[in-house]
Design a protein around this motif. Structure first.
Motif, PDB file in Angstrom:
ATOM      1  N   ILE A  56      -4.857 -18.277  -2.918  1.00 55.98           N
ATOM      2  CA  ILE A  56      -5.078 -17.539  -4.165  1.00 55.98           C
ATOM      3  C   ILE A  56      -4.328 -16.219  -4.020  1.00 55.98           C
ATOM      4  CG2 ILE A  56      -6.791 -16.422  -5.647  1.00 55.98           C
ATOM      5  CD1 ILE A  56      -8.852 -18.418  -4.528  1.00 55.98           C
ATOM      6  N   LYS A  57      -3.512 -15.882  -5.015  1.00 54.11           N
ATOM      7  CA  LYS A  57      -2.702 -14.664  -4.939  1.00 54.11           C
ATOM      8  C   LYS A  57      -3.133 -13.666  -6.015  1.00 54.11           C
ATOM      9  CE  LYS A  57       1.348 -17.163  -3.196  1.00 54.11           C
ATOM     10  NZ  LYS A  57       2.784 -17.481  -3.418  1.00 54.11           N
ATOM     11  N   GLY A  58      -2.875 -12.406  -5.763  1.00 58.36           N
ATOM     12  CA  GLY A  58      -3.233 -11.398  -6.755  1.00 58.36           C
ATOM     13  C   GLY A  58      -2.515 -10.079  -6.538  1.00 58.36           C
ATOM     14  N   LYS A  59      -2.631  -9.215  -7.540  1.00 58.37           N
ATOM     15  CA  LYS A  59      -2.025  -7.887  -7.484  1.00 58.37           C
ATOM     16  C   LYS A  59      -2.895  -6.910  -8.255  1.00 58.37           C
ATOM     17  CE  LYS A  59       2.193  -5.366  -8.767  1.00 58.37           C
ATOM     18  NZ  LYS A  59       3.550  -5.482  -9.356  1.00 58.37           N
ATOM     19  N   ILE A  60      -3.079  -5.713  -7.692  1.00 58.03           N
ATOM     20  CA  ILE A  60      -3.809  -4.659  -8.396  1.00 58.03           C
ATOM     21  C   ILE A  60      -2.847  -4.015  -9.397  1.00 58.03           C
ATOM     22  CG2 ILE A  60      -5.046  -2.479  -8.189  1.00 58.03           C
ATOM     23  CD1 ILE A  60      -5.936  -3.311  -5.425  1.00 58.03           C
ATOM     24  N   GLU A  61      -3.026  -4.343 -10.664  1.00 56.05           N
ATOM     25  CA  GLU A  61      -2.129  -3.832 -11.704  1.00 56.05           C
ATOM     26  C   GLU A  61      -2.532  -2.446 -12.180  1.00 56.05           C
ATOM     27  OE1 GLU A  61       0.255  -7.161 -14.072  1.00 56.05           O
ATOM     28  OE2 GLU A  61      -1.702  -6.726 -14.910  1.00 56.05           O
ATOM     29  N   GLU A  62      -3.828  -2.252 -12.391  1.00 58.68           N
ATOM     30  CA  GLU A  62      -4.332  -0.978 -12.890  1.00 58.68           C
ATOM     31  C   GLU A  62      -5.555  -0.561 -12.088  1.00 58.68           C
ATOM     32  OE1 GLU A  62      -2.837   0.857 -15.060  1.00 58.68           O
ATOM     33  OE2 GLU A  62      -1.336  -0.607 -15.709  1.00 58.68           O
ATOM     34  N   ILE A  63      -5.650   0.732 -11.807  1.00 58.98           N
ATOM     35  CA  ILE A  63      -6.849   1.261 -11.143  1.00 58.98           C
ATOM     36  C   ILE A  63      -6.957   2.739 -11.502  1.00 58.98           C
ATOM     37  CG2 ILE A  63      -5.536   1.624  -9.012  1.00 58.98           C
ATOM     38  CD1 ILE A  63      -8.211   1.239  -7.482  1.00 58.98           C
ATOM     39  N   SER A  64      -8.159   3.184 -11.860  1.00 62.28           N
ATOM     40  CA  SER A  64      -8.370   4.569 -12.272  1.00 62.28           C
ATOM     41  C   SER A  64      -9.615   5.127 -11.604  1.00 62.28           C
ATOM     42  CB  SER A  64      -8.519   4.661 -13.798  1.00 62.28           C
ATOM     43  OG  SER A  64      -9.654   3.920 -14.222  1.00 62.28           O
ATOM     44  N   GLY A  65      -9.696   6.453 -11.566  1.00 62.72           N
ATOM     45  CA  GLY A  65     -10.851   7.110 -10.972  1.00 62.72           C
ATOM     46  C   GLY A  65     -10.462   7.870  -9.716  1.00 62.72           C
ATOM     47  N   SER A  66     -11.393   8.693  -9.228  1.00 62.55           N
ATOM     48  CA  SER A  66     -11.170   9.483  -8.028  1.00 62.55           C
ATOM     49  C   SER A  66     -11.937   8.912  -6.839  1.00 62.55           C
ATOM     50  CB  SER A  66     -11.595  10.931  -8.274  1.00 62.55           C
ATOM     51  OG  SER A  66     -11.422  11.715  -7.114  1.00 62.55           O
TER      52      SER A  66
ATOM     53  N   PHE B 255       0.844  -1.195   0.000  1.00 63.19           N
ATOM     54  CA  PHE B 255       0.000   0.000   0.000  1.00 63.19           C
ATOM     55  C   PHE B 255       0.884   1.251   0.000  1.00 63.19           C
ATOM     56  CE2 PHE B 255      -3.183   3.015   1.307  1.00 63.19           C
ATOM     57  CZ  PHE B 255      -4.385   2.464   0.901  1.00 63.19           C
ATOM     58  N   ASN B 256       0.544   2.243  -0.831  1.00 64.34           N
ATOM     59  CA  ASN B 256       1.317   3.477  -0.942  1.00 64.34           C
ATOM     60  C   ASN B 256       0.554   4.644  -0.324  1.00 64.34           C
ATOM     61  OD1 ASN B 256       3.395   2.284  -2.744  1.00 64.34           O
ATOM     62  ND2 ASN B 256       1.687   2.138  -4.171  1.00 64.34           N
ATOM     63  N   ASP B 257       1.149   5.339   0.638  1.00 61.95           N
ATOM     64  CA  ASP B 257       0.506   6.521   1.218  1.00 61.95           C
ATOM     65  C   ASP B 257       0.354   7.588   0.142  1.00 61.95           C
ATOM     66  OD1 ASP B 257       0.624   5.168   3.577  1.00 61.95           O
ATOM     67  OD2 ASP B 257       2.257   6.334   4.440  1.00 61.95           O
ATOM     68  N   SER B 258      -0.889   7.991  -0.133  1.00 57.50           N
ATOM     69  CA  SER B 258      -1.142   8.964  -1.196  1.00 57.50           C
ATOM     70  C   SER B 258      -2.464   9.671  -0.950  1.00 57.50           C
ATOM     71  CB  SER B 258      -1.173   8.248  -2.557  1.00 57.50           C
ATOM     72  OG  SER B 258      -1.534   9.156  -3.585  1.00 57.50           O
ATOM     73  N   SER B 259      -2.580  10.893  -1.490  1.00 55.77           N
ATOM     74  CA  SER B 259      -3.842  11.634  -1.412  1.00 55.77           C
ATOM     75  C   SER B 259      -4.845  11.115  -2.442  1.00 55.77           C
ATOM     76  CB  SER B 259      -3.589  13.128  -1.639  1.00 55.77           C
ATOM     77  OG  SER B 259      -2.973  13.334  -2.898  1.00 55.77           O
ATOM     78  N   SER B 260      -4.395  10.245  -3.349  1.00 59.49           N
ATOM     79  CA  SER B 260      -5.247   9.644  -4.370  1.00 59.49           C
ATOM     80  C   SER B 260      -5.494   8.180  -4.034  1.00 59.49           C
ATOM     81  CB  SER B 260      -4.576   9.752  -5.748  1.00 59.49           C
ATOM     82  OG  SER B 260      -5.158   8.862  -6.677  1.00 59.49           O
ATOM     83  N   VAL B 261      -6.763   7.769  -4.020  1.00 60.74           N
ATOM     84  CA  VAL B 261      -7.096   6.368  -3.745  1.00 60.74           C
ATOM     85  C   VAL B 261      -6.463   5.457  -4.784  1.00 60.74           C
ATOM     86  CG1 VAL B 261      -8.968   4.688  -3.504  1.00 60.74           C
ATOM     87  CG2 VAL B 261      -9.256   6.995  -2.613  1.00 60.74           C
ATOM     88  N   SER B 262      -6.540   5.852  -6.045  1.00 62.60           N
ATOM     89  CA  SER B 262      -5.984   5.035  -7.121  1.00 62.60           C
ATOM     90  C   SER B 262      -4.482   4.835  -6.950  1.00 62.60           C
ATOM     91  CB  SER B 262      -6.270   5.686  -8.486  1.00 62.60           C
ATOM     92  OG  SER B 262      -7.656   5.746  -8.738  1.00 62.60           O
ATOM     93  N   ASP B 263      -3.767   5.918  -6.648  1.00 61.30           N
ATOM     94  CA  ASP B 263      -2.320   5.814  -6.462  1.00 61.30           C
ATOM     95  C   ASP B 263      -1.975   4.996  -5.220  1.00 61.30           C
ATOM     96  OD1 ASP B 263      -1.913   7.330  -8.716  1.00 61.30           O
ATOM     97  OD2 ASP B 263      -1.608   9.207  -7.624  1.00 61.30           O
ATOM     98  N   ALA B 264      -2.817   5.099  -4.192  1.00 64.88           N
ATOM     99  CA  ALA B 264      -2.558   4.360  -2.957  1.00 64.88           C
ATOM    100  C   ALA B 264      -2.710   2.855  -3.153  1.00 64.88           C
ATOM    101  CB  ALA B 264      -3.508   4.842  -1.858  1.00 64.88           C
TER     102      ALA B 264
END
Length: 218
Positions: A123-133, A76-85
């Motif tokens: 079961i493993k996974g990764k969020i590769e792409e996410i867009s929106g506010s 998880f990345n600390d960010s003001s954007s949910v998508s970036d986080a």
């Protein structure tokens, strides 16, 4: 003595007024800088997440609900954007934590569905792409049965930082036919509806992820 009194008072009044005016001019930028330095809010990693799923049986697609009680996530990345986080977050769902509020059914799912898969423990996974506010779409790279495949999802977040993610996957995309048939056979009586001539377990599964994102001020 009186010759110096009037000029002195005029000078005093002049410089006194000038000083007040300059003071007023220099206070405004300072006030503006104070307002601009208000704390910035960042989204940070949640303390927990819930992964729920709904499978379907019978020809009329009767829902069967469950969830995974054991989940691990990181990145998880600390960010003001949910998508970036959320972009880049990885997770692992442990199949032995399957919970449908029916221990007999849990045992069958763990052993006769997940137990038939390659790498049956998780079961493993990764969020590769996410867009929106405040809402949007994205893509997971999901690893199950020894196969990786991209899975689209939709998401949203409300005013209370409650995060919601939804996806609909088909286990056949991960070569899950053998596991599906195995579970359908052992649950034959439960998977045969009142008007059905055979047991039916649908390959589509709806998945919902719920979590509350935390905030920090910087």
């Amino acid at each position: 003595m009186n010759y110096f009194t009037l000029p002195f008072l005029i000078c005093l009044l002049f410089f006194g007024c000038s000083s007040d005016e300059n003071k007023t001019k220099t206070e405004n930028p300072q006030q503006s800088n104070i307002n601009e330095s208000e704390p910035k809010i960042l989204y940070t990693a949640p303390t927990a997440a819930t992964v729920k799923w709904t499978a379907f049986k019978h020809s009329k697609k009767v829902p069967v609900n469950g969830q995974f009680d054991s989940i691990f996530f990181t990145g998880f990345n600390d960010s003001s954007s949910v998508s970036d986080a959320l972009k880049g977050v990885t997770f692992e769902l442990f199949t032995s934590s399957t919970n449908t509020n029916d221990k007999s059914r849990d045992h069958k799912i763990i052993n006769h569905f997940f137990g038939v898969l390659l790498n049956p423990l998780s079961i493993k996974g990764k969020i590769e792409e996410i867009s929106g506010s405040n809402n949007g779409v994205g893509s997971l790279l999901l690893e199950m049965n020894g196969k990786q495949k991209r899975q689209p999802f939709s998401w949203s977040i409300d005013d209370y930082n409650e995060f919601f993610l939804k996806a609909e996957l088909n286990v056949l995309d991960w070569d899950g036919k053998k596991a599906l048939e195995s579970l359908n056979k052992v649950c034959e009586a439960k998977h045969t509806g009142p008007n059905d001539t055979e047991s039916i377990l649908w390959p589509t599964v709806e998945v919902i992820v719920l979590s509350k994102l935390q905030e920090i001020g910087v």
